[in-house]
Design a protein around this motif. Structure first.
Motif, PDB file in Angstrom:
ATOM      1  N   LYS A 129     -31.992  -1.194  16.485  1.00 27.96           N
ATOM      2  CA  LYS A 129     -32.524  -2.558  16.470  1.00 27.96           C
ATOM      3  C   LYS A 129     -33.931  -2.557  15.875  1.00 27.96           C
ATOM      4  CE  LYS A 129     -29.798  -4.115  20.410  1.00 27.96           C
ATOM      5  NZ  LYS A 129     -29.832  -4.767  21.741  1.00 27.96           N
ATOM      6  N   LEU A 130     -34.258  -3.650  15.175  1.00 27.90           N
ATOM      7  CA  LEU A 130     -35.539  -3.748  14.479  1.00 27.90           C
ATOM      8  C   LEU A 130     -36.678  -3.965  15.471  1.00 27.90           C
ATOM      9  CD1 LEU A 130     -37.128  -3.858  11.834  1.00 27.90           C
ATOM     10  CD2 LEU A 130     -36.570  -6.294  11.689  1.00 27.90           C
ATOM     11  N   LEU A 131     -37.609  -3.014  15.475  1.00 27.43           N
ATOM     12  CA  LEU A 131     -38.744  -3.068  16.395  1.00 27.43           C
ATOM     13  C   LEU A 131     -39.946  -3.762  15.752  1.00 27.43           C
ATOM     14  CD1 LEU A 131     -39.470  -2.088  19.235  1.00 27.43           C
ATOM     15  CD2 LEU A 131     -40.244   0.063  18.218  1.00 27.43           C
ATOM     16  N   GLN A 132     -40.240  -3.426  14.504  1.00 29.43           N
ATOM     17  CA  GLN A 132     -41.370  -4.023  13.779  1.00 29.43           C
ATOM     18  C   GLN A 132     -41.242  -3.671  12.314  1.00 29.43           C
ATOM     19  OE1 GLN A 132     -43.721  -1.923  12.197  1.00 29.43           O
ATOM     20  NE2 GLN A 132     -44.049  -0.137  13.500  1.00 29.43           N
TER      21      GLN A 132
ATOM     22  N   PRO B  90     -24.196   6.126   5.783  1.00 28.45           N
ATOM     23  CA  PRO B  90     -24.886   4.844   5.582  1.00 28.45           C
ATOM     24  C   PRO B  90     -24.652   3.922   6.777  1.00 28.45           C
ATOM     25  CG  PRO B  90     -23.620   5.455   3.642  1.00 28.45           C
ATOM     26  CD  PRO B  90     -23.233   6.418   4.734  1.00 28.45           C
ATOM     27  N   PRO B  91     -25.604   3.053   7.077  1.00 29.94           N
ATOM     28  CA  PRO B  91     -25.420   2.157   8.223  1.00 29.94           C
ATOM     29  C   PRO B  91     -24.259   1.203   8.015  1.00 29.94           C
ATOM     30  CG  PRO B  91     -27.368   1.549   6.962  1.00 29.94           C
ATOM     31  CD  PRO B  91     -26.882   2.852   6.419  1.00 29.94           C
ATOM     32  N   CYS B  92     -23.652   0.798   9.105  1.00 31.45           N
ATOM     33  CA  CYS B  92     -22.570  -0.178   9.037  1.00 31.45           C
ATOM     34  C   CYS B  92     -22.803  -1.242  10.102  1.00 31.45           C
ATOM     35  CB  CYS B  92     -21.204   0.490   9.199  1.00 31.45           C
ATOM     36  SG  CYS B  92     -20.998   1.379  10.745  1.00 31.45           S
ATOM     37  N   GLU B  93     -21.956  -2.273  10.074  1.00 32.81           N
ATOM     38  CA  GLU B  93     -22.094  -3.403  11.000  1.00 32.81           C
ATOM     39  C   GLU B  93     -23.526  -3.936  10.996  1.00 32.81           C
ATOM     40  OE1 GLU B  93     -20.157  -2.893  14.850  1.00 32.81           O
ATOM     41  OE2 GLU B  93     -19.014  -1.218  13.999  1.00 32.81           O
ATOM     42  N   VAL B  94     -24.018  -4.204   9.790  1.00 34.72           N
ATOM     43  CA  VAL B  94     -25.377  -4.729   9.641  1.00 34.72           C
ATOM     44  C   VAL B  94     -25.414  -6.187  10.074  1.00 34.72           C
ATOM     45  CG1 VAL B  94     -27.241  -5.209   8.010  1.00 34.72           C
ATOM     46  CG2 VAL B  94     -25.854  -3.131   7.749  1.00 34.72           C
TER      47      VAL B  94
ATOM     48  N   GLN C 151     -30.117  -5.549  13.203  1.00 32.19           N
ATOM     49  CA  GLN C 151     -29.635  -4.274  13.724  1.00 32.19           C
ATOM     50  C   GLN C 151     -28.517  -3.728  12.845  1.00 32.19           C
ATOM     51  OE1 GLN C 151     -28.308  -5.753  17.624  1.00 32.19           O
ATOM     52  NE2 GLN C 151     -26.206  -5.202  17.049  1.00 32.19           N
ATOM     53  N   PHE C 152     -28.232  -2.443  13.001  1.00 28.98           N
ATOM     54  CA  PHE C 152     -27.101  -1.811  12.331  1.00 28.98           C
ATOM     55  C   PHE C 152     -26.652  -0.625  13.174  1.00 28.98           C
ATOM     56  CE2 PHE C 152     -30.962  -0.158  10.170  1.00 28.98           C
ATOM     57  CZ  PHE C 152     -30.884   1.184  10.539  1.00 28.98           C
TER      58      PHE C 152
END
Length: 200
Positions: free
Chosen positions: A99-102, A47-51, A90-91
């Motif tokens: 990173k969030l692109l769209q 799972p993603p971390c450092e959100v 980002q995460f």
């Protein structure tokens, strides 16, 4: 890739649209899927971390011909962006930062849970420095009794015509996490892009 959801550029023909889109027909990890809530999906990715997430102050609402997409303007060089193509979210997964692109929307949802579609599915497309993609999908249902603070500024804008771009301000990206139950237990799996070239 120019595609549609019917006719000669619809899903039955996605595999012939480009040389690389043959995977739309021959792939083994194709999305979307029907998620069975009683079966634990094997997590091949931690799972993603450092959100990290902040609200968005200025972006474009763009009709790409198939859906509505929210992304930073290519000309945007203001204080928030300074020419950066990414949105403020980002995460980390392992050693990679995504990173969030769209983000964009599908209605009804592309994924199903126990064979049931939701009214809307938002896809948040994240990209790593190595050009790997992670898509976070969030479901919405219409008529749940209260306004959604995240969706409200998007829905209040006039929907652009195909290929048209309009400015949009102050999207409360942080609010999207407030109404999500079970955020500690998301479904995750290795899949593909849900549109051509269906990259896995």
């Amino acid at each position: 890739v120019e595609f549609s959801y019917d006719g000669t550029t619809g899903p039955l023909f996605w595999h012939v649209l480009t040389n690389s889109s043959i995977i739309c027909q021959k792939g083994f990890k194709q999305s979307p899927i029907d998620i069975k809530s009683t079966v634990a999906l094997k997590k091949k990715i931690d799972p993603p971390c450092e959100v990290y997430v902040e609200d968005i102050h200025k972006v474009e609402l763009f009709h790409n011909g198939n859906t509505i997409e929210v992304a930073r303007s290519k000309e945007e060089t203001g204080v928030e962006g300074e020419g950066n193509a990414f949105l403020p979210a980002q995460f980390n997964i392992g050693d990679e930062t995504y990173k969030l692109l769209q983000f964009h929307f599908h209605t009804p949802s592309e994924h199903r849970i126990d064979k049931v579609h939701h009214d809307v599915e938002a896809h948040f497309v994240f990209e790593s420095q190595n050009k790997n993609i992670s898509v976070v999908a969030i479901f919405f249902n219409i008529g749940c009794g209260k306004d959604n603070a995240f969706l409200k500024p998007i829905l209040n804008r006039k929907i652009p015509k195909p290929k048209e771009r309009v400015k949009i301000y102050n999207i409360q990206l942080t609010k999207i996490f407030e109404a999500i139950e079970f955020i500690q237990n998301p479904f995750s799996y290795e899949g593909s892009l849900t549109t051509p070239p269906c990259t896995e």
